[in-house]
Scaffold this motif. Structure first.
Motif, PDB file in Angstrom:
ATOM      1  N   GLN A 202       0.755  -1.094  -0.067  1.00 56.47           N
ATOM      2  CA  GLN A 202       0.035  -0.052   0.095  1.00 56.47           C
ATOM      3  C   GLN A 202       0.944   1.216  -0.058  1.00 56.47           C
ATOM      4  O   GLN A 202       0.574   2.190   0.790  1.00 56.47           O
ATOM      5  N   PRO A 203       1.668   1.448  -0.780  1.00 52.31           N
ATOM      6  CA  PRO A 203       2.683   2.664  -1.096  1.00 52.31           C
ATOM      7  C   PRO A 203       1.615   3.807  -1.454  1.00 52.31           C
ATOM      8  O   PRO A 203       0.389   3.574  -1.879  1.00 52.31           O
ATOM      9  N   GLU A 204       1.949   4.942  -1.192  1.00 57.25           N
ATOM     10  CA  GLU A 204       1.178   6.077  -1.163  1.00 57.25           C
ATOM     11  C   GLU A 204       1.061   6.460  -2.981  1.00 57.25           C
ATOM     12  O   GLU A 204      -0.113   6.846  -3.232  1.00 57.25           O
ATOM     13  N   VAL A 205       2.073   6.185  -3.660  1.00 57.49           N
ATOM     14  CA  VAL A 205       2.124   6.384  -5.031  1.00 57.49           C
ATOM     15  C   VAL A 205       2.554   5.099  -5.612  1.00 57.49           C
ATOM     16  O   VAL A 205       3.720   4.743  -5.185  1.00 57.49           O
ATOM     17  N   TYR A 243      -6.635   2.847  -5.913  1.00 61.35           N
ATOM     18  CA  TYR A 243      -5.771   4.071  -6.224  1.00 61.35           C
ATOM     19  C   TYR A 243      -6.527   4.508  -7.392  1.00 61.35           C
ATOM     20  O   TYR A 243      -7.289   4.151  -8.325  1.00 61.35           O
ATOM     21  N   ARG A 244      -6.288   6.001  -7.333  1.00 60.59           N
ATOM     22  CA  ARG A 244      -6.739   6.830  -8.545  1.00 60.59           C
ATOM     23  C   ARG A 244      -5.614   6.571  -9.497  1.00 60.59           C
ATOM     24  O   ARG A 244      -4.472   7.006  -9.309  1.00 60.59           O
ATOM     25  N   VAL A 266       0.869   7.417 -12.946  1.00 58.85           N
ATOM     26  CA  VAL A 266       0.788   7.822 -11.256  1.00 58.85           C
ATOM     27  C   VAL A 266      -0.432   7.316 -10.916  1.00 58.85           C
ATOM     28  O   VAL A 266      -1.554   7.827 -11.130  1.00 58.85           O
ATOM     29  N   CYS A 267      -0.314   6.340  -9.889  1.00 58.98           N
ATOM     30  CA  CYS A 267      -1.530   5.860  -9.215  1.00 58.98           C
ATOM     31  C   CYS A 267      -1.373   6.370  -7.843  1.00 58.98           C
ATOM     32  O   CYS A 267      -0.487   6.161  -7.031  1.00 58.98           O
ATOM     33  N   VAL A 268      -2.409   7.028  -7.362  1.00 50.46           N
ATOM     34  CA  VAL A 268      -2.265   7.632  -5.938  1.00 50.46           C
ATOM     35  C   VAL A 268      -3.515   6.749  -5.088  1.00 50.46           C
ATOM     36  O   VAL A 268      -4.488   6.513  -5.483  1.00 50.46           O
ATOM     37  N   ARG A 269      -2.899   6.599  -3.951  1.00 47.62           N
ATOM     38  CA  ARG A 269      -3.603   6.016  -2.983  1.00 47.62           C
ATOM     39  C   ARG A 269      -5.013   6.618  -2.596  1.00 47.62           C
ATOM     40  O   ARG A 269      -4.781   7.962  -2.478  1.00 47.62           O
ATOM     41  N   GLU A 270      -6.075   6.070  -2.492  1.00 54.78           N
ATOM     42  CA  GLU A 270      -7.204   6.907  -2.515  1.00 54.78           C
ATOM     43  C   GLU A 270      -7.342   7.842  -1.418  1.00 54.78           C
ATOM     44  O   GLU A 270      -7.838   8.878  -1.398  1.00 54.78           O
ATOM     45  N   ASP A 271      -6.838   7.530  -0.154  1.00 58.22           N
ATOM     46  CA  ASP A 271      -6.847   8.195   0.943  1.00 58.22           C
ATOM     47  C   ASP A 271      -5.982   9.719   0.717  1.00 58.22           C
ATOM     48  O   ASP A 271      -6.557  10.816   1.124  1.00 58.22           O
ATOM     49  N   ILE A 272      -4.796   9.368   0.045  1.00 55.85           N
ATOM     50  CA  ILE A 272      -4.070  10.438  -0.370  1.00 55.85           C
ATOM     51  C   ILE A 272      -4.917  11.612  -1.216  1.00 55.85           C
ATOM     52  O   ILE A 272      -4.667  12.536  -1.035  1.00 55.85           O
TER      53      ILE A 272
END
Length: 430
Positions: A202-205, A243-244, A266-272
């Motif tokens: 679960q990395p942030e990006v 991820y977005r 670039v995939c961004v974790r949803e909470d971020i």
């Protein structure tokens, strides 16, 4: 001194643990441990970390050197105060490593299967990448094992090879709901490794690169599979997030004198994403860079030019095939490059015949790009170590990302994550 240290640690390890002699990943384990004081694959080898620590202390005493002195000998030594951790998958010669490190990152894990590229990676960054990533992500590897073997990180980076995707009609959510499993649309493909690591760690990006044609491959189904996998990564599992997904098709010709068009994701974790909103790629505007500027920067000598001049037979072969293929409107063509424009894309097979970019020469056959000119076309620093042998050097650069492009995207990622960068990569003239 650094390479002597690794040899010293290897000898001490084999003396204390004879069963590890000849282990394919021993050098990777030792070099990663030197940088992080953490074992990955060999965490269960009782006493190994302590033995390495004792050997390191003895080596420092014998050499009267500090830990900082030893790492300071690397061509690209780690940031003194890294702002975030990342892992480097399908690492090649470390284009992602350079770009993320310059922006304050600390590489805590790397993986690359090509032996020649692994040597180049070690010579520059002091780590031998682990081999096949399937050792960590393949069938039979549990989530608990993967979680213990791969360090925590904020950014997962990788330019994964594009292979045909199967089961395109199966939703990622359904596949991820399987017990023990990650048998999703991407099973059997190397993107599967990225997705499985992202699911577990679960990395942030997640920061990926591939050829531009991945967007249209198989009628767009391949790209839809990648996007859907990341957007539905949690599979509804408690404690996991989706991820977005953001992507851009970027041409490198305003950063280097090479027209290299690639798809960056670039995939961004949803909470971020909920906190920061959409990720925005930097714009790559301005005039394209002329090939003659790269040649001038490389400082190619007349003797080097002569060494890289192609033979009469090869040049005539290019001319004949070009004429035939133009007549039938199919196949490749080979022309002398326009030095006032960027080069064509340099590919891994460039060393075979140089047809992608032939440098015109007055009174002589055209020549191939020198290895040093290739280095410039990919944006690697002057002191970057590469093989002197042409075939592996061309292959390694041809498979690489363009460092300035990845560096600018990395900067946007650190800004997006609101990471304060105090001290980036330390470049040593070697």
């Amino acid at each position: 001194m650094y390479e002597n240290l690794i040899q010293y640690l290897r000898a001490a390890t084999v003396a204390a643990f004879p069963n590890l002699d000849g282990h394919d990943e021993l050098d990777a384990e030792i070099t990663h441990w030197v940088h992080s004081n953490r074992l990955n694959m060999m965490r269960d080898v009782d006493g190994l970390s302590g033995a390495l620590g004792n050997a390191l202390s003895l080596f420092r005493q014998e050499q009267n050197a500090t830990y900082e002195d030893i790492l300071g000998e690397l061509r690209f030594s780690p940031a003194a105060q890294p702002a975030f951790n990342f892992i480097d998958l399908f690492a090649g010669i470390g284009g992602f490593n350079l770009a993320l490190s310059v922006n304050g990152g600390n590489c805590v894990f790397s993986s690359e299967w090509d032996k020649s590229a692994k040597k180049t990676y070690f010579k520059n960054y002091g780590k031998v990448p682990y081999g096949d990533i399937n050792q960590f992500t393949g069938e039979g590897i549990t989530e608990e094992e993967l979680d213990s073997w791969i360090p925590n990180h904020q950014v997962l980076a990788g330019g994964f090879p594009c292979q045909p995707f199967s089961h395109a009609g199966v939703s990622a959510r359904t596949a991820l709901g399987l017990a023990h499993g990650f048998d999703c649309d991407t099973q059997g493909n190397l993107f599967h490794s990225i997705a499985k690591i992202a699911f577990v760690k679960q990395p942030e990006v997640v920061f990926m690169e591939n050829v531009k044609n991945i967007v249209t491959h198989n009628g767009g189904e391949t790209f839809d599979t990648i996007r859907n996998t990341m957007e539905q990564l949690s599979g509804g599992r408690e404690g996991k997030q989706n991820y977005r997904f953001f992507h851009a098709i970027i041409n490198s010709e305003t950063e280097v004198a090479q027209r290299r068009v690639r798809c960056f994701m670039v995939c961004v974790r949803e909470d971020i994403w909920q906190e920061q909103g959409d990720f925005v790629f930097p714009e790559f505007l301005g005039e394209s860079i002329a090939l003659r500027e790269a040649i001038a920067q490389a400082g190619t000598t007349p003797d080097e030019a002569a060494e890289y001049t192609i033979s009469d037979r090869l040049w005539q072969g290019h001319i004949d095939r070009t004429q035939r293929n133009l007549a039938r409107n199919t196949g490749f063509t080979a022309h002398e490059a326009n030095l006032d424009r960027p080069s064509n894309t340099i590919v891994a097979r460039y060393g075979k015949d140089g047809k992608e970019c032939l440098i015109p020469q007055e009174g002589a056959n055209p020549r191939k790009l020198t290895i040093n000119e290739c280095r410039v076309l990919f944006g690697y620093p002057d002191n970057f170590w590469h093989p002197e042998v042409k075939t592996p050097a061309y292959k390694q650069f041809g498979n690489s990302v363009v460092v300035p492009v990845v560096s600018r995207i990395s900067e946007s990622i650190t800004n997006y994550l609101q990471i304060a960068v105090e001290d980036g990569l330390q470049v040593v003239n070697a």
